[in-house]
Design an enzyme around this catalytic site. Structure first.
Site, PDB file in Angstrom:
ATOM      1  N   ASP A 142      62.575  56.898  82.711  1.00  0.00           N
ATOM      2  CA  ASP A 142      64.127  56.479  82.683  1.00  0.00           C
ATOM      3  C   ASP A 142      64.694  56.120  84.402  1.00  0.00           C
ATOM      4  O   ASP A 142      63.624  56.248  85.191  1.00  0.00           O
ATOM      5  CB  ASP A 142      65.101  57.253  82.149  1.00  0.00           C
ATOM      6  CG  ASP A 142      65.029  58.700  82.669  1.00  0.00           C
ATOM      7  OD1 ASP A 142      64.349  59.061  83.412  1.00  0.00           O
ATOM      8  OD2 ASP A 142      65.319  59.762  81.984  1.00  0.00           O
ATOM      9  N   HIS A 196      69.451  66.179  75.661  1.00  0.00           N
ATOM     10  CA  HIS A 196      68.741  64.851  75.721  1.00  0.00           C
ATOM     11  C   HIS A 196      67.337  65.075  76.335  1.00  0.00           C
ATOM     12  O   HIS A 196      67.306  65.994  77.036  1.00  0.00           O
ATOM     13  CB  HIS A 196      69.673  63.868  76.646  1.00  0.00           C
ATOM     14  CG  HIS A 196      69.847  64.279  78.013  1.00  0.00           C
ATOM     15  ND1 HIS A 196      71.127  64.061  78.865  1.00  0.00           N
ATOM     16  CD2 HIS A 196      68.758  64.594  79.136  1.00  0.00           C
ATOM     17  CE1 HIS A 196      70.632  64.241  80.010  1.00  0.00           C
ATOM     18  NE2 HIS A 196      69.390  64.816  80.297  1.00  0.00           N
ATOM     19  N   ASN A 247      72.563  69.190  77.181  1.00  0.00           N
ATOM     20  CA  ASN A 247      73.209  68.730  75.803  1.00  0.00           C
ATOM     21  C   ASN A 247      72.005  68.125  74.740  1.00  0.00           C
ATOM     22  O   ASN A 247      72.209  67.971  73.565  1.00  0.00           O
ATOM     23  CB  ASN A 247      74.028  67.401  76.087  1.00  0.00           C
ATOM     24  CG  ASN A 247      73.415  66.188  76.552  1.00  0.00           C
ATOM     25  OD1 ASN A 247      72.356  66.174  76.883  1.00  0.00           O
ATOM     26  ND2 ASN A 247      74.170  65.068  76.569  1.00  0.00           N
ATOM     27  N   GLU A 269      70.781  60.109  74.793  1.00  0.00           N
ATOM     28  CA  GLU A 269      71.929  61.215  74.625  1.00  0.00           C
ATOM     29  C   GLU A 269      72.216  61.622  73.022  1.00  0.00           C
ATOM     30  O   GLU A 269      71.405  60.720  72.109  1.00  0.00           O
ATOM     31  CB  GLU A 269      73.083  60.614  75.036  1.00  0.00           C
ATOM     32  CG  GLU A 269      73.261  60.264  76.621  1.00  0.00           C
ATOM     33  CD  GLU A 269      73.305  61.399  77.388  1.00  0.00           C
ATOM     34  OE1 GLU A 269      72.663  62.543  77.188  1.00  0.00           O
ATOM     35  OE2 GLU A 269      73.849  61.588  78.539  1.00  0.00           O
TER      36      GLU A 269
HETATM   37  C1  F6R Z   1      65.065  62.614  83.856  1.00  0.00           C
HETATM   38  C2  F6R Z   1      65.250  62.885  82.447  1.00  0.00           C
HETATM   39  C3  F6R Z   1      66.316  63.909  82.175  1.00  0.00           C
HETATM   40  C4  F6R Z   1      66.087  65.281  82.789  1.00  0.00           C
HETATM   41  C5  F6R Z   1      67.215  66.215  82.050  1.00  0.00           C
HETATM   42  C6  F6R Z   1      66.864  67.637  82.815  1.00  0.00           C
HETATM   43  O1  F6R Z   1      64.116  61.709  84.004  1.00  0.00           O
HETATM   44  O2  F6R Z   1      64.918  62.027  81.793  1.00  0.00           O
HETATM   45  O3  F6R Z   1      66.139  64.005  80.674  1.00  0.00           O
HETATM   46  O4  F6R Z   1      64.830  65.617  82.310  1.00  0.00           O
HETATM   47  O5  F6R Z   1      68.442  65.743  82.438  1.00  0.00           O
HETATM   48  O6  F6R Z   1      67.175  67.685  84.228  1.00  0.00           O
HETATM   49  P1  F6R Z   1      66.832  68.738  85.419  1.00  0.00           P
HETATM   50  O7  F6R Z   1      65.447  68.814  85.185  1.00  0.00           O
HETATM   51  O8  F6R Z   1      67.440  68.047  86.667  1.00  0.00           O
HETATM   52  O9  F6R Z   1      67.616  69.753  84.576  1.00  0.00           O
END
Ligand code: F6R
Length: 265
Positions: free
Chosen positions: A67, A138, A136, A143
């Site tokens: 992403d 995702h 959440n 989302e």
């Molecule tokens: C990042 C992504 C997000 C993160 C998620 C957890 O490329 O796609 O889904 O993997 O928000 O983020 P962290 O690892 O910072 O807790």
């Protein structure tokens, strides 16, 4: 699902790197999907070390970013393009033509997303998709409410996801982006294998809901229950609310003896 629980982050990443190295031994032109964020940082630094120790050569490996924030240039310090350069690309021998990133600044969003999907297909598909999980539920920036049929697209970020980014962007004198480009859930589910990483107590509740709760678009990561080859790497804290934890540990012990599980290539 292969749910693997480790006493700390170091052991967890060592095991995840081992899995990637095993796959690389069988397929040196591996196609990897890469998540950004806090959780996989150590995995990337361990992969850099494996490269320095000549356990892996990236010259044939292809990578796809999962992403990217909408509106950020690849040189923005909080863009995922920048993150990957800093944490991985600058330290290994990936060929520039084998690096595929989502362009957060593209003006032709639909064309760009379709092109990205076509490039994934052209490489033969993602062998191992690395994921983190949001509080959440995702994965990528899919989302809650994202369709299990969703593909690479523009996604509006929830207030909670933006709030999680607030401190980082505020330090740059900016507001967090309102949108992101992300691989869709269907795109992710097409990867041959998925590595999901989660560490820390704050992830415990969402991990137990995602892995042991109902499959629902209200919790996007729950779609991973439908995938045939998922490897979930957890530390004790992130695993602390799992109801079947004792059974997972029992399986992990047996699998260790049998030198299982292995990735599908
Ligand atoms: C990042 C992504 C997000 C993160 C998620 C957890 O490329 O796609 O889904 O993997 O928000 O983020 P962290 O690892 O910072 O807790």
């Amino acid at each position: 699902m292969n749910i693997l629980i480790f006493s700390d982050e170091q052991q967890l990443t060592e095991a995840a790197v081992q899995l990637i190295l095993q796959a690389y031994e069988r397929k040196p032109n591996l196609v990897l999907g890469l998540a950004a964020g806090r959780t996989p940082r150590r995995l990337y630094s361990d992969l850099v070390r494996a490269y320095q120790e000549k356990k892996i050569d990236f010259s044939l490996v292809r990578v796809f970013a999962l992403d990217e924030f909408r509106g950020l240039s690849p040189n923005h310090p909080l863009s995922f393009a920048y993150y990957f350069k800093e944490n991985l690309f600058n330290h290994i021998n990936l060929r520039p033509e084998n690096i595929f990133l989502l362009n957060g600044q593209t003006e032709k969003i639909d064309d760009h997303c379709r092109f990205y999907e076509s490039m994934i297909l052209q490489t033969g598909g993602i062998d191992i998709q690395i994921l983190g999980i949001g509080l959440n539920g995702h994965i990528g920036f899919n989302e809650p409410g994202s369709s299990f049929g969703s593909r690479t697209r523009l996604q509006i970020l929830t207030p909670e996801t933006r709030a999680n980014q607030q401190a980082l962007f505020q330090a740059q004198g900016e507001d967090p982006p309102t949108m992101a480009l992300t691989m869709g859930l269907a795109t992710i589910l097409e990867a041959r294998n998925i590595i999901l990483l989660a560490t820390g107590e704050d992830k415990a509740a969402i991990i137990s809901q995602a892995l042991e709760g109902p499959i629902t678009i209200s919790l996007p990561a729950s779609c991973l229950q439908l995938h045939p080859s998922v490897f979930v790497f957890l530390d004790e804290l992130a695993a602390s609310q799992l109801k079947r934890k004792a059974f997972y540990l029992y399986c992990q012990e047996i699998n260790k003896r049998e030198k299982l599980p292995i990735v599908i290539l």
